[in-house]
Enzyme design. Sequence first.
Site, PDB file in Angstrom:
ATOM      1  CB  SER A  91      83.231  -5.723 -29.280  1.00  9.43           C
ATOM      2  OG  SER A  91      82.603  -6.966 -29.423  1.00  9.43           O
ATOM      3  N   GLY A 103      81.321   2.231 -31.506  1.00  8.51           N
ATOM      4  CA  GLY A 103      81.261   1.870 -30.089  1.00  8.51           C
ATOM      5  C   GLY A 103      81.945   0.531 -29.887  1.00  8.51           C
ATOM      6  N   PRO A 110      24.587  13.446 -45.070  1.00  7.03           N
ATOM      7  CG  PRO A 110      26.404  12.912 -43.717  1.00  7.03           C
ATOM      8  CD  PRO A 110      25.776  12.606 -45.036  1.00  7.03           C
ATOM      9  N   GLY A 111      23.997  16.577 -43.386  1.00 11.65           N
ATOM     10  CA  GLY A 111      24.231  18.012 -43.502  1.00 11.65           C
ATOM     11  C   GLY A 111      25.319  18.525 -42.567  1.00 11.65           C
ATOM     12  CG  ASP A 142      18.627  23.014 -44.840  1.00 11.07           C
ATOM     13  OD1 ASP A 142      18.306  23.574 -43.774  1.00 11.07           O
ATOM     14  OD2 ASP A 142      19.516  23.445 -45.580  1.00 11.07           O
ATOM     15  CB  SER A 202      84.751   2.817 -36.786  1.00 12.36           C
ATOM     16  OG  SER A 202      83.468   3.004 -36.250  1.00 12.36           O
ATOM     17  N   GLY A 244      22.950  19.725 -48.565  1.00 13.86           N
ATOM     18  CA  GLY A 244      22.488  20.978 -47.990  1.00 13.86           C
ATOM     19  C   GLY A 244      22.774  20.989 -46.506  1.00 13.86           C
ATOM     20  CB  SER A 245      22.453  23.677 -44.054  1.00 12.21           C
ATOM     21  OG  SER A 245      23.164  23.953 -42.876  1.00 12.21           O
TER      22      SER A 245
HETATM   23  N1  LIG Z   1       7.419  22.020 -41.381  1.00 13.59           N
HETATM   24  C1  LIG Z   1       8.260  21.291 -42.100  1.00 13.59           C
HETATM   25  N2  LIG Z   1       9.198  20.556 -41.457  1.00 13.59           N
HETATM   26  C2  LIG Z   1      10.032  19.828 -42.206  1.00 13.59           C
HETATM   27  C3  LIG Z   1       9.957  19.809 -43.625  1.00 13.59           C
HETATM   28  N3  LIG Z   1      10.926  18.982 -44.076  1.00 13.59           N
HETATM   29  C4  LIG Z   1      11.567  18.501 -42.983  1.00 13.59           C
HETATM   30  N4  LIG Z   1      11.031  19.009 -41.857  1.00 13.59           N
HETATM   31  C5  LIG Z   1      11.455  18.727 -40.488  1.00 13.59           C
HETATM   32  O1  LIG Z   1      12.795  19.167 -40.315  1.00 13.59           O
HETATM   33  C6  LIG Z   1      13.492  18.323 -39.401  1.00 13.59           C
HETATM   34  C7  LIG Z   1      14.794  17.838 -40.024  1.00 13.59           C
HETATM   35  O2  LIG Z   1      14.514  17.003 -41.128  1.00 13.59           O
HETATM   36  P1  LIG Z   1      15.542  15.946 -41.675  1.00 13.59           P
HETATM   37  O3  LIG Z   1      14.919  15.369 -42.877  1.00 13.59           O
HETATM   38  O4  LIG Z   1      16.011  15.056 -40.620  1.00 13.59           O
HETATM   39  O5  LIG Z   1      16.720  16.932 -42.101  1.00 13.59           O
HETATM   40  P2  LIG Z   1      18.093  16.542 -42.816  1.00 13.59           P
HETATM   41  O6  LIG Z   1      18.346  17.590 -43.798  1.00 13.59           O
HETATM   42  O7  LIG Z   1      18.014  15.178 -43.313  1.00 13.59           O
HETATM   43  O8  LIG Z   1      19.114  16.668 -41.604  1.00 13.59           O
HETATM   44  P3  LIG Z   1      20.627  16.084 -41.542  1.00 13.59           P
HETATM   45  O9  LIG Z   1      20.637  14.895 -42.404  1.00 13.59           O
HETATM   46  O10 LIG Z   1      20.902  15.780 -40.133  1.00 13.59           O
HETATM   47  O11 LIG Z   1      21.495  17.154 -42.065  1.00 13.59           O
HETATM   48  C8  LIG Z   1      12.539  17.203 -39.082  1.00 13.59           C
HETATM   49  O12 LIG Z   1      11.939  17.466 -37.844  1.00 13.59           O
HETATM   50  C9  LIG Z   1      11.524  17.245 -40.191  1.00 13.59           C
HETATM   51  O13 LIG Z   1      10.268  16.738 -39.799  1.00 13.59           O
HETATM   52  C10 LIG Z   1       8.960  20.600 -44.258  1.00 13.59           C
HETATM   53  O14 LIG Z   1       8.817  20.648 -45.468  1.00 13.59           O
HETATM   54  N5  LIG Z   1       8.150  21.317 -43.440  1.00 13.59           N
END
Ligand SMILES: Nc1nc2c(ncn2[C@@H]2O[C@H](COP(=O)(O)OP(=O)(O)OP(=O)(O)O)[C@@H](O)[C@H]2O)c(=O)[nH]1
Lengths: 628, 299
Positions: free
Chosen positions: A468, A466, A111-112, A32, A540, A28-29
């Site tokens: 020798s 060329g 990683p996102g 997230d 040659s 995912g992004s």
């Molecule tokens: N409020 C809230 N914050 C969240 C939740 N899940 C994650 N976070 C916050 O979102 C931020 C990013 O979370 P990560 O778990 O590092 O995100 P990731 O998807 O692993 O990010 P990448 O791996 O860099 O793509 C952190 O600050 C988390 O604490 C949730 O369910 N609620």
Amino acid sequence: MRMVLDDDMLIEQDAPVTNTFLRVLTCGSVDDGKSTLIGRLLYDTQLILDDQFSALKRDTKKHGTTKGDDHLDFALLVDGLEAEREQGITIDVAYRFFVTPKRKFVIADTPGHEEYTRNMATGASNADAAIVLIDARKGVLRQTRRHTFIASLLGIRHIVVAVNKMDLIQYDQDRFEAICGAFQAFSETLGFRSVGFVPMSARFGDNVITASPAMPWYKGRSLLSHLEAIDVDEDRVDQPFRLPIQLVSRPNLDFRGFSGQIAAGRVSVGDSVVVAKSGQSSRVKSILCGRDNVETAVDGQAVTVVLEDDLELSRGNMLVAPQNRPQLADQFMAHVIWFHKEPMIPGRSYICRTEVDSIGATVTTLKHTIDINTFAQKAATALQMNEVGVCNISTQAPIVFDSYRDNRNTGNFVLIDRFTNATVGAGMIDHPLRRAHNIHWQAGDIDKHARAALKLQTPMVLWFTGLSGSGKSTIANIVEKLLHARGKHTYMLDGDNIRHGLNRDLGFTQEARVENIRRAAEVAKLMADAGLIVLVSFISPFRSERRMARELFEKGEFVEVFVDTPIEECARRDPKGLYQKAMAGEIKNFTGISSPYEAPASPEIHLRTMGHEPLDLAMQIEKFLDEA
Amino acid sequence: MTMTYLQKLEAESIHIMREVAATFSRPVMLYSIGKDSSVMLHLALKAFYPAKPPFPLLHIDTTWKFREMIAFRDKTAIELGLNLLVHTNQDGIDQNVNPFDSGATAYTHMMKTLALRQALDQYGFDAAFGGGRRDEEKSRSKERIFSFRDSKHTWDPKNQRPEMWRTYNTRVNRSESIRVFPLSNWTELDVWQYINQENIPVVPLYLAQRRPIVRRDGMLLMIDDDRLRVRQEERVEELLVRFRTLGCYPLTGAIESSARTVPEIIQEMLTVRTSERQGRAIDSDEEASMEKKKREGYF
Ligand SMILES: Nc1nc2c(ncn2[C@@H]2O[C@H](COP(=O)(O)OP(=O)(O)OP(=O)(O)O)[C@@H](O)[C@H]2O)c(=O)[nH]1
Ligand SMILES: [Mg+2]
């Protein structure tokens, strides 16, 4: 309800693993909550041990993205690299293992960030299922689509969509449903067998392993219970037998075994099997699994097979079922995902590595790339980093494969840069191309071009002329090394060497010199006909003979290289002491002294050597060939 | 007919070992005498049977290993008829680098990391198997199975080669190398269950027994020889202990345990609340220390 490890897990170790074992990735992004979710899963299933928990508390204080409040930053349990903790992002995939009373899991946290798509693909390539996280505030993003698409492309058929951070949108049911709808709409065509949806908060644990009191409207499964319920029944045991050969075991004259990991189907002692590349067949005499002789072995097992007959069979080949054979071709169409900053350009040569084979390959055509947002086909001349494209690929010799759709093990390959050895792309084979068959089965087609095509090169004669001592052989030698390093097939004809054998009977009279050139030119022609790049390095001296040589070749094939070094310089260098002797009158008919040298009027390449290193001059020739 | 989980792990490891044997010109297996090495060696014997593993074993001897480890090492090599290479960093000996006076970090760097680099360079090995597992530690969980090292043995964690399916990129240029981890996907529990299933010999130190112990810096240190200087305020106790990991005795803490057999160890593992590496002094030494050591060429 907390899960506690108990004796059940011991029993489970011995139980069959179909459906008791799942390989899953989070994707995912960016931000997230993928890593947070995995940390949360580990924590809630009590897999975080006391010392790790104290470390997490320390780490949260130091690096945590949740510093402001009292909550732990669970992502720090998985983001294990210094750079990741400093930047608060995931860079590379982490593999974690956990077990519940129902199932064993290997989870890959990917990683996102778009920049690290290659690492997401790495995590996805071996997974059975994917958890796609979506930030409830942001909905479906470009990276959500990209990752979902790549997951589908790599053959993942089960998806759980975790709509995360519900705590930040007041657990809004409508918003959740809207996101589910959007996901369904775009993923409809991606061929998933099951797609589940969970409204979730990774941070606070809602619906991660237990039902959330904050979302009484949600009656479905928790995320973990979704994962426990996925039915992967991907049974390759019933598919046709495939054994890619890793190595031949020959400890003594009485034993010759073929070792590999079965990639599909089963094999028993007495079965007939076929060598995929040659079509030769034999029967299985015995099967070793570890140190035990077994009657039958199945998909996934690492075995050593002994055959009844002595067949030509080595690494890169495959033992297969006679009734249902894999493809054998040197041209095929594939979906390719590109990992490297340097784009993929059709015509470039790479190493194509399948599980056990490795061979030079060229992407002959980039048919189109695939737009990540719309999944539409786009015309393109190059495949950029993180893009997916459909290509025709041609290998230097036929390789054995199935289509990736039928078998993820025998249908994949990676592309490797010839110089840096970086893994620059990965491919999933769709099907062989007809042309491959034509080249193999129509004997009449094996002409100069067919031979050269196998070598992925254009036959050519580089004719160095060329005085020798002008540096012909030195430069030709370097050019040959440069070409060889690029996987080109070359041969060098050197005046001195040929005079030791083929032209041993010739002296240095004008006639003998003409005959000398005629023979060299004819040999060069045969070699070009064999598909080679030939480097001829002969003084040659006469224009007419060089013209005669040129006329033996097709247009553009003959490249005259004039190695232009003033006679004073040649005489000064005098590497073989010949000028000294010639000037003393000891050698008759010495070019430049007692016999004329007719400089070429319009050579393809004119090298003025004074003040230049041989390597620079050689590279000028290489550049000319690149542009030709 | 389906495979058990342990059979799957076993097949994956064997496949990895065969890839190395088939594609590298000078592979070596790092043999650290611990339980993971025991499993790795057992797998190698299976992978190439009826031939012997086509590579030597290499032990980096810091001269501070438990005596029982060295005895076990020599016995194993002789019984199995394997080629065992032992390397010690002579510079470290000359400079009297030791775990008590030099500090764990400097000592580890000199006697393990540099020693390993010396040995790899000396023999020109282009692939080296290590028994590392991803469940051991956070930075290990990030590492590839075929982990590329440049000519200085450096690991670049931010720039690892993609590793797709079981199609490994085994190509290196001259003086570059690959560290290969065939046990990447095994957990500590898997390792013990496999040892139990296959009856694999391990150093007796893993099993509980009464041993002479002093408590120092929160660790239970075993007095393996008289180089451990017992301090005035310290008391030598006979405790029923065992080790979860084995290394240099002054840096490896024991745990109190009554698990005298492998099945009892497995039972104990299901209730234990600390991680395997907790008993190792070198890990807690500095933040993110494992990653740093690995970048410098440590296994
Ligand atoms: N409020 C809230 N914050 C969240 C939740 N899940 C994650 N976070 C916050 O979102 C931020 C990013 O979370 P990560 O778990 O590092 O995100 P990731 O998807 O692993 O990010 P990448 O791996 O860099 O793509 C952190 O600050 C988390 O604490 C949730 O369910 N609620
Ligand atoms: Mg992350």
